[in-house]
Scaffold this motif. Structure first.
Motif, mmCIF file in Angstrom:
data_model
loop_
_atom_site.group_PDB
_atom_site.id
_atom_site.type_symbol
_atom_site.label_atom_id
_atom_site.label_comp_id
_atom_site.label_asym_id
_atom_site.label_seq_id
_atom_site.Cartn_x
_atom_site.Cartn_y
_atom_site.Cartn_z
ATOM 1 N N GLY A 118 0.830 -1.125 -0.009
ATOM 2 C CA GLY A 118 0.017 -0.036 -0.094
ATOM 3 C C GLY A 118 0.919 1.203 0.137
ATOM 4 N N SER A 119 2.306 0.981 -0.477
ATOM 5 C CA SER A 119 3.172 2.501 -0.358
ATOM 6 C C SER A 119 3.524 2.325 -1.647
ATOM 7 N N THR A 120 4.521 3.221 -1.877
ATOM 8 C CA THR A 120 4.897 3.595 -3.398
ATOM 9 C C THR A 120 6.001 2.789 -3.529
ATOM 10 N N GLY A 121 6.476 1.981 -2.108
ATOM 11 C CA GLY A 121 7.509 1.102 -2.418
ATOM 12 C C GLY A 121 8.769 1.476 -1.416
ATOM 13 N N ASP A 139 12.639 6.768 -26.299
ATOM 14 C CA ASP A 139 13.582 6.303 -25.323
ATOM 15 C C ASP A 139 14.697 5.219 -25.905
ATOM 16 N N GLU A 140 15.862 5.634 -26.204
ATOM 17 C CA GLU A 140 16.690 4.828 -26.876
ATOM 18 C C GLU A 140 17.436 3.544 -25.485
ATOM 19 N N SER A 141 17.277 3.838 -24.559
ATOM 20 C CA SER A 141 17.838 2.890 -23.525
ATOM 21 C C SER A 141 16.953 1.643 -23.404
ATOM 22 N N GLY A 142 15.370 1.666 -23.938
ATOM 23 C CA GLY A 142 14.652 0.522 -23.867
ATOM 24 C C GLY A 142 14.240 0.122 -22.535
ATOM 25 N N ALA A 143 14.330 1.095 -21.603
ATOM 26 C CA ALA A 143 13.898 1.007 -20.412
ATOM 27 C C ALA A 143 11.959 0.722 -20.059
ATOM 28 N N ILE A 144 12.006 -0.317 -19.189
ATOM 29 C CA ILE A 144 10.483 -0.378 -19.158
ATOM 30 C C ILE A 144 10.317 0.204 -17.634
ATOM 31 N N TYR A 145 9.091 0.960 -17.511
ATOM 32 C CA TYR A 145 8.865 1.673 -16.263
ATOM 33 C C TYR A 145 7.678 0.768 -15.574
ATOM 34 N N ARG A 146 7.777 0.893 -14.200
ATOM 35 C CA ARG A 146 6.962 -0.142 -13.745
ATOM 36 C C ARG A 146 6.443 0.557 -12.315
ATOM 37 N N ALA A 147 5.133 0.686 -12.160
ATOM 38 C CA ALA A 147 4.445 1.616 -11.168
ATOM 39 C C ALA A 147 2.969 0.476 -10.584
ATOM 40 N N ALA A 148 3.138 0.430 -9.183
ATOM 41 C CA ALA A 148 1.965 -0.299 -8.755
ATOM 42 C C ALA A 148 0.971 0.758 -8.899
ATOM 43 N N ALA A 149 -0.570 0.037 -8.798
ATOM 44 C CA ALA A 149 -1.724 1.014 -9.042
ATOM 45 C C ALA A 149 -1.868 1.990 -7.626
ATOM 46 N N ASP A 171 -0.234 9.747 -24.199
ATOM 47 C CA ASP A 171 -0.348 10.673 -23.058
ATOM 48 C C ASP A 171 1.073 11.018 -22.794
ATOM 49 N N GLU A 172 0.966 12.521 -22.373
ATOM 50 C CA GLU A 172 2.210 13.002 -21.836
ATOM 51 C C GLU A 172 1.996 12.779 -20.469
ATOM 52 N N ILE A 173 3.435 12.571 -19.923
ATOM 53 C CA ILE A 173 3.577 12.172 -18.370
ATOM 54 C C ILE A 173 4.821 12.881 -17.719
ATOM 55 N N SER A 174 5.164 12.653 -16.773
ATOM 56 C CA SER A 174 6.302 12.849 -16.064
ATOM 57 C C SER A 174 6.351 11.963 -14.776
ATOM 58 N N LEU A 175 7.633 11.567 -14.342
ATOM 59 C CA LEU A 175 7.585 10.732 -13.550
ATOM 60 C C LEU A 175 8.852 10.841 -12.829
ATOM 61 N N GLN A 176 9.151 10.358 -11.727
ATOM 62 C CA GLN A 176 10.332 10.123 -10.616
ATOM 63 C C GLN A 176 10.853 8.702 -10.266
ATOM 64 N N PHE A 177 11.972 8.634 -10.466
ATOM 65 C CA PHE A 177 12.468 7.185 -10.196
ATOM 66 C C PHE A 177 14.052 7.287 -9.706
ATOM 67 N N LYS A 227 16.879 -3.284 -16.342
ATOM 68 C CA LYS A 227 16.223 -2.872 -17.463
ATOM 69 C C LYS A 227 14.734 -2.371 -16.945
ATOM 70 N N VAL A 228 14.144 -2.873 -15.930
ATOM 71 C CA VAL A 228 12.848 -2.624 -15.582
ATOM 72 C C VAL A 228 12.853 -1.678 -14.517
ATOM 73 N N ILE A 229 12.566 -0.306 -14.501
ATOM 74 C CA ILE A 229 12.753 0.536 -13.388
ATOM 75 C C ILE A 229 11.366 0.915 -12.935
ATOM 76 N N GLU A 230 11.548 0.749 -11.458
ATOM 77 C CA GLU A 230 10.439 1.128 -10.484
ATOM 78 C C GLU A 230 10.465 2.667 -10.454
ATOM 79 N N ILE A 231 9.211 3.282 -10.588
ATOM 80 C CA ILE A 231 8.967 4.738 -10.515
ATOM 81 C C ILE A 231 8.411 4.921 -9.011
ATOM 82 N N THR A 232 8.793 6.142 -8.735
ATOM 83 C CA THR A 232 8.485 6.719 -7.425
ATOM 84 C C THR A 232 7.277 7.797 -7.454
ATOM 85 N N GLY A 233 7.032 8.336 -8.477
ATOM 86 C CA GLY A 233 6.182 9.535 -8.722
ATOM 87 C C GLY A 233 5.638 9.655 -10.066
#
Length: 546
Positions: free
Chosen positions: A458-461, A497-507, A520-526, A532-538
């Motif tokens: 139940g947290s952002t990780g 995104d040339e790095s090929g990263a996959i961004y992952r976020a819990a609902a 969609d245009e988005i902004s994120l923090q990590f 390769k799979v990056i967990e995002i925090t915002g």
């Protein structure tokens, strides 16, 4: 008279044979050297006493005492005094060496550690560089490789595996030793090479026969490792921790740590190495200041663990019966590599507390520079029990855990093995909460399970707590959702995104995730990591009005 000289010749010959075969430390400033000289002087003076006693009965008659008899009595008295003084000094030195007489020397042998931030000092997780092969498995895999050569297997046995970094590759090096005296006798040029077991890939096992292993532990004459090191400049030196290492060209060496005592007969302190070429027998001695760069370990693990324990035991003196401020190492330690350097890593706990740590020590195995990370959490044994509990129906046993930086957080990693010692599953356990365990048949699967369990709380990780965050803006290219650990998880990529990263976020991270679409245009923090799979925090979808 001839009989007396014969006795002395025999004693001298026996002394020489003992020194050659037992190879003791002859320096009286060390406990073993002090005992050797005390015992040797006692034997020689005792032999003189016995011979003089025999001559006294032969030469003296009646109640008168001859001049020879007076001399013999003076010699006997002097000999007994010398023997008594020598043993009294030896015993006294051992007594005064105790902490009671200089507890500060025990407490301060290990320098005060540098306090560091785990997330910034320890490198981020790279799954391809995690050592999944432990010492026991390395031996099993090396034995299998040896079994592929039946003719060789009857001639040699495996030595002790040593983990090391050779040209950026983390490996176990396993020397081959002669299987007995007669095998040595007909192959005095050495055993046929060594076996390399990759520490990161159990499938990568190589037999190397380019170099003979001529100098070996428990061998014969000057082919014996300890004897060779002793008679190559180590007769008056403390020696310990004979480890097998390869230089950058793959040449095999024995690295023998040398040490001195900092307080009479106690507090062993590594001061250099003797390098013995396992093929040629050539030996060279180095101080700590000029040890070759390819040597990974100079400091014996036992020395470091004892010094940390002493620092915790005598933190407030000898008579600290309330155990105020005391700490000790948790059971077990492990060798880790960070930034290409070799370190000993161990947890420390408060005295009287068995299941939780107050922090971790990381000590450089060459310089002995110590760092400490103040992290409250589970001990290694508690983490092992937790991981085994996840697969208790299968009966797998956990290896001793390695501590990793996963998304900026300290995380235990261990493999789970069956009764045959083979890896069956992988596990990640949170240091801060050992109830958070991820298990999988592969490392990727275990990591995925671990992250999903963290998110399901139940947290952002765990990545919210520490670590230097980065921000990124872009346009969603692809987006999909999946169920993991009973919770919904969203994965997406960004256009261009040339790095090929996959961004992952819990609902639970953001309600906007469920409404996000491609384009969609988005902004994120990590927190950046090696995966390769990056967990995002915002997360913020700018296409959705706030």
């Amino acid at each position: 008279m001839k009989k007396k000289w014969l006795v002395w010749v025999i004693l001298i010959a026996l002394t020489g044979l003992y020194i050659f075969f037992a190879s003791p430390n002859l320096n009286p400033l060390y406990a073993e050297g002090g005992f050797f000289w005390a015992a040797l002087i006692t034997v020689y003076l005792g032999a003189g006493l016995l011979m003089n006693l025999g001559m006294t009965f032969k030469d003296l008659s009646g109640s008168s005492i001859s001049v020879d008899g007076i001399k013999q009595k003076k010699f006997s008295k002097a000999a007994l005094v010398i023997i008594g003084v020598i043993w009294a000094l030896y015993i006294l030195a051992n007594i005064i060496s105790a902490p009671l007489f200089n507890y500060k020397a025990y407490r301060d042998q290990m320098d005060t550690p540098i306090m560091k931030e785990f997330s910034s000092d320890v490198q981020m997780l790279d799954l391809n560089q995690v050592p999944v092969v432990d010492r026991d498995l390395a031996r099993i895999l090396a034995d299998r490789k040896l079994g592929e050569k039946p003719s060789l297997g009857s001639q040699v046995v495996l030595g002790e595996p040593t983990i090391q970094n050779v040209n950026g590759e983390l490996i176990w090096a396993v020397p081959l030793h002669h299987s007995g005296f007669f095998k040595w006798l007909v192959n005095m040029d050495g055993a046929d090479g060594y076996i390399i077991v990759s520490a990161t890939n159990p499938q990568d096992v190589r037999y190397v026969d380019d170099h003979k292993i001529k100098i070996q532990p428990d061998s014969y004459l000057l082919f014996d490792l300890e004897r060779k090191a002793r008679f190559s400049g180590g007769l008056f030196t403390g020696m310990v921790d004979y480890s097998f290492e390869l230089n950058d060209e793959g040449e095999p060496y024995w690295v023998v740590s040398t040490y001195k005592n900092k307080w009479l007969y106690r507090l062993k302190e590594a001061d250099g190495v003797i390098l013995v070429n396992a093929t040629t027998g050539k030996s060279e001695r180095y101080t700590l200041d000029n040890v070759p760069d390819w040597v990974d370990r100079v400091q014996p693990e036992e020395f470091i663990m004892n010094q940390i324990d002493n620092k915790g035991e005598y933190v407030k003196g000898v008579f600290n019966f309330s155990n105020s401020g005391k700490f000790r190492t948790s059971p077990g330690d492990i060798i880790v590599y960070n930034g290409g350097r070799c370190y000993l890593f161990t947890g420390v706990t408060s005295v009287g507390v068995d299941q939780s740590t107050i922090g971790f020590y990381m000590v450089d195995m060459v310089t002995k520079e110590a760092s400490m990370y103040q992290i409250s959490g589970a001990t290694e044994n508690a983490a092992m029990d937790s991981a085994e509990g996840k697969v208790q129906d299968l009966g797998y046993r956990s290896t001793f855990p390695l501590i990793l930086n996963v998304d900026g957080q300290p995380t235990y990693f261990m493999t789970l093995k069956d009764n045959a010692g083979l890896i069956k599953k992988y596990a990640f356990v949170s240091v801060r909460d050992f109830m958070l365990v991820g298990v999988g048949d592969t490392m990727d699967a275990a990591m995925k399970d671990y992250r999903s369990i963290i998110k399901s709380q139940g947290s952002t990780g765990i990545v919210d707590e520490v670590g230097e965050k980065q921000s990124l803006s872009g346009v969603i290219d692809r987006v999909a959702s999946e169920m993991s650990g009973g919770s919904t998880v969203y994965l997406f990529t960004l256009q261009g995104d040339e790095s090929g990263a996959i961004y992952r976020a819990a609902a639970a991270l953001s309600s906007e995730l469920a409404l996000t679409r491609s384009g969609d245009e988005i902004s994120l923090q990590f927190v950046p990591g090696g995966d390769k799979v990056i967990e995002i925090t915002g997360f913020d979808n700018t296409a959705i009005p706030n």
